[in-house]
Design an enzyme around this catalytic site. Structure first.
Site, PDB file in Angstrom:
ATOM      1  N   HIS A  14       0.566  -1.322   0.275  1.00 11.24           N
ATOM      2  CA  HIS A  14       0.218   0.383  -0.087  1.00 11.24           C
ATOM      3  C   HIS A  14       0.978   1.535  -0.066  1.00 11.24           C
ATOM      4  CE1 HIS A  14       0.238   1.007   4.100  1.00 11.24           C
ATOM      5  NE2 HIS A  14      -0.049  -0.198   4.342  1.00 11.24           N
ATOM      6  N   ASP A  46       6.551   0.718   6.547  1.00 11.71           N
ATOM      7  CA  ASP A  46       5.094   0.849   6.198  1.00 11.71           C
ATOM      8  C   ASP A  46       4.426   1.595   5.418  1.00 11.71           C
ATOM      9  OD1 ASP A  46       2.154  -0.446   7.054  1.00 11.71           O
ATOM     10  OD2 ASP A  46       1.800   0.591   8.422  1.00 11.71           O
ATOM     11  N   GLU A 106      -4.854   2.012   3.021  1.00 11.21           N
ATOM     12  CA  GLU A 106      -5.065   0.638   3.651  1.00 11.21           C
ATOM     13  C   GLU A 106      -5.023   1.400   4.939  1.00 11.21           C
ATOM     14  OE1 GLU A 106      -3.621  -2.088   6.063  1.00 11.21           O
ATOM     15  OE2 GLU A 106      -2.961  -0.117   5.745  1.00 11.21           O
ATOM     16  N   GLU A 107      -4.333   2.392   5.361  1.00 12.98           N
ATOM     17  CA  GLU A 107      -4.588   3.031   6.662  1.00 12.98           C
ATOM     18  C   GLU A 107      -5.667   2.800   7.429  1.00 12.98           C
ATOM     19  OE1 GLU A 107      -2.137   1.768   8.451  1.00 12.98           O
ATOM     20  OE2 GLU A 107       0.134   1.899   7.426  1.00 12.98           O
ATOM     21  N   ASP A 117       3.197  -6.387   3.581  1.00 13.96           N
ATOM     22  CA  ASP A 117       2.854  -4.878   4.489  1.00 13.96           C
ATOM     23  C   ASP A 117       3.048  -5.473   5.825  1.00 13.96           C
ATOM     24  OD1 ASP A 117       1.871  -3.479   5.354  1.00 13.96           O
ATOM     25  OD2 ASP A 117      -0.335  -3.846   5.425  1.00 13.96           O
ATOM     26  N   HIS A 136       3.907   2.944  12.664  1.00 20.93           N
ATOM     27  CA  HIS A 136       3.014   4.033  12.735  1.00 20.93           C
ATOM     28  C   HIS A 136       3.871   5.156  13.490  1.00 20.93           C
ATOM     29  CE1 HIS A 136      -0.473   1.338  11.247  1.00 20.93           C
ATOM     30  NE2 HIS A 136       0.157   1.381  10.579  1.00 20.93           N
TER      31      HIS A 136
END
Ligand SMILES: [Zn+2]
Length: 454
Positions: free
Chosen positions: A277, A289, A323-324, A351, A421
């Site tokens: 993603h 990520d 995606e997030e 991912d 994140h």
């Protein structure tokens, strides 16, 4: 009898020859990725020149334009965009938070969770109720919770060897914590960051509000600050917590999945997807990520072209959007595949970070999984030992309803949540060699899927 034996022998020789040819090709795939790989430089550009790319942001649009250009420059047969409307949440000015313990005021690092509402310009200040689970919260009841800030402090289980399992065991607090707290009249929810390390980085992520419940502001707090808050509460249960955040959900924005394709020479109507993603959290460069998964996917197609491998089936690299905080790209991709009557035989997603390859998780029927097992000896020399039932990937998940077999690339999971994140999910934390080994692993699997189907 003699005929049968001869036939068996011929079959066996054929099988052995195919295995040898495949092992030679797979060796070439790794050589190409490790000696001439482009994924690392692509990742440098995506993270350092473009940077954070939350859905709806300028960064996300730049990433769409740039990955399209990269794939066009590589000369793939077809490069195209798929329109998708995405949520557009913005953080606004940096959050402020402190623990007010008697006369002592201690500032702590927090970050609003994606999708949260703001606190209002004055912020929220209230007493704190610490809990480790929803049952514990419910047992306290509205009497104790009303007007308070609920502090969710259940850590990821450090004894789990696979850190994704530990994450799965804790992330309900982040996803649904605000809703569960609001049901009992809380005015805010603070959630311990999803990581095994003690650090000062709030680890953000998505959350969602339930219907018919007040929308209360919610934020992640760093693990060090969570420990401090817990310790301070034990000493003084009457302390207060203050936080102010300025986030906002704007109208949905137009964005895109980016797709590059090499057309199949024998069965062009059978499609194999390899993807990651393109969006990332707003505080992160999104290197692990999921910049890694995106550049690895493009690299799979580049390697095939560079080696002159003409796939029988159509191979697509897909950069999924959103995606997030919504999965709109993954859903739109599967919807379009269905509408266009496309036959996707397999989808591979990366991912889980750009770390040392360990294997692949497979989502499919036992028969489909059994077809993959004879490939194990071909992949074992490259450290791909964990091949079996397991997770696919969020973006390719919606393809399962079309009967597509899903493969989740599994790198080593130990460090993923150190960076996940946060502002420290940067290019510098990715090893070129590990990233390239991952791209080669995905290319080897895609090559075998193309050769033999499922
Ligand atoms: Zn991701």
């Amino acid at each position: 009898m003699k005929k049968t034996i001869t036939l068996l022998f011929t079959l066996l020789v054929g099988y052995a020859q195919a295995q040898t040819a495949d092992s030679v090709t797979i060796r070439k795939i790794y050589n190409e990725a490790l000696a001439n790989g482009k994924s690392y430089n692509w990742l440098r550009y995506l993270t350092k020149q473009i940077g954070p790319r939350l859905s709806g942001s300028d960064g996300a649009q730049k990433a769409v334009d740039w990955t399209k250009q990269v794939m066009e420059k590589e000369g793939f047969d077809r490069v195209f965009l798929q329109d998708v409307m995405v949520p557009h949440w913005v953080r606004g000015a940096k959050e402020v938070a402190y623990i007010q313990n008697g006369k002592q005021k201690v500032s702590v690092p927090i970050a609003a969770l994606g999708g949260s509402v703001a606190t209002g310009p004055k912020g929220v200040e209230a007493g704190v109720i610490e809990v480790k689970s929803f049952p514990e919260l419910r047992a306290l009841g509205a009497d104790k919770v009303k007007g308070k800030i609920v502090f969710y402090n259940r850590p990821m289980d450090p004894t789990k060897i696979n850190t994704f399992e530990a994450y799965g065991g804790a992330v309900d607090q982040r996803a649904n914590g605000a809703t569960e707290a609001a049901k009992l009249g809380a005015v805010g929810a603070i959630v311990r960051s999803m990581t095994n390390v003690r650090d000062d980085n709030p680890h953000v992520g998505g959350m969602r509000y339930g219907t018919g419940v007040p929308l209360i502001p919610t934020a992640a707090i760093s693990t060090n600050a969570a420990d401090l808050l817990s310790k301070s509460l034990a000493e003084n249960p009457n302390l207060t917590f203050y936080f102010k955040q300025n986030c906002e959900t704007l109208p949905d924005a137009k964005s895109y999945n980016v797709v590059g394709e090499i057309k199949g020479s024998e069965k062009p109507d059978e499609i194999i997807v390899v993807g990651g993603h393109l969006d990332s959290w707003d505080l992160a460069e999104g290197a692990h990520d999921d910049g890694a998964g995106c550049v690895q996917s493009i690299e799979v197609l580049r390697i095939m072209k560079a080696l002159g491998i003409k796939p029988k089936r159509t191979i697509r690299a897909v950069m999924f959007m959103n995606e997030e905080n919504g999965l709109r790209g993954g859903v739109a991709y599967a919807d379009l595949a269905k509408k266009n009557n496309e036959k996707h035989i397999a989808a591979v997603e990366s991912d889980n970070g750009g770390f040392t390859p360990r294997g692949f998780g497979i989502v499919g029927t036992p028969d489909q999984r059994a077809k993959v097992m004879p490939w194990k000896p071909l992949l074992a020399p490259y450290g791909l030992l964990e091949i079996g039932a397991g997770g696919g990937g969020a973006d390719i998940g919606p393809l399962a309803q079309l009967g597509t077999v899903l493969f989740g690339f599994k790198p080593d999971s130990q460090r993923y949540f150190d960076y996940h994140h946060t502002t420290v999910d940067t290019f510098e934390t990715v090893s070129q060699r590990e990233l390239e080994l991952g791209a080669a692993s995905m290319a080897a699997l895609v090559y075998l899927l193309d050769q033999y189907g499922l």
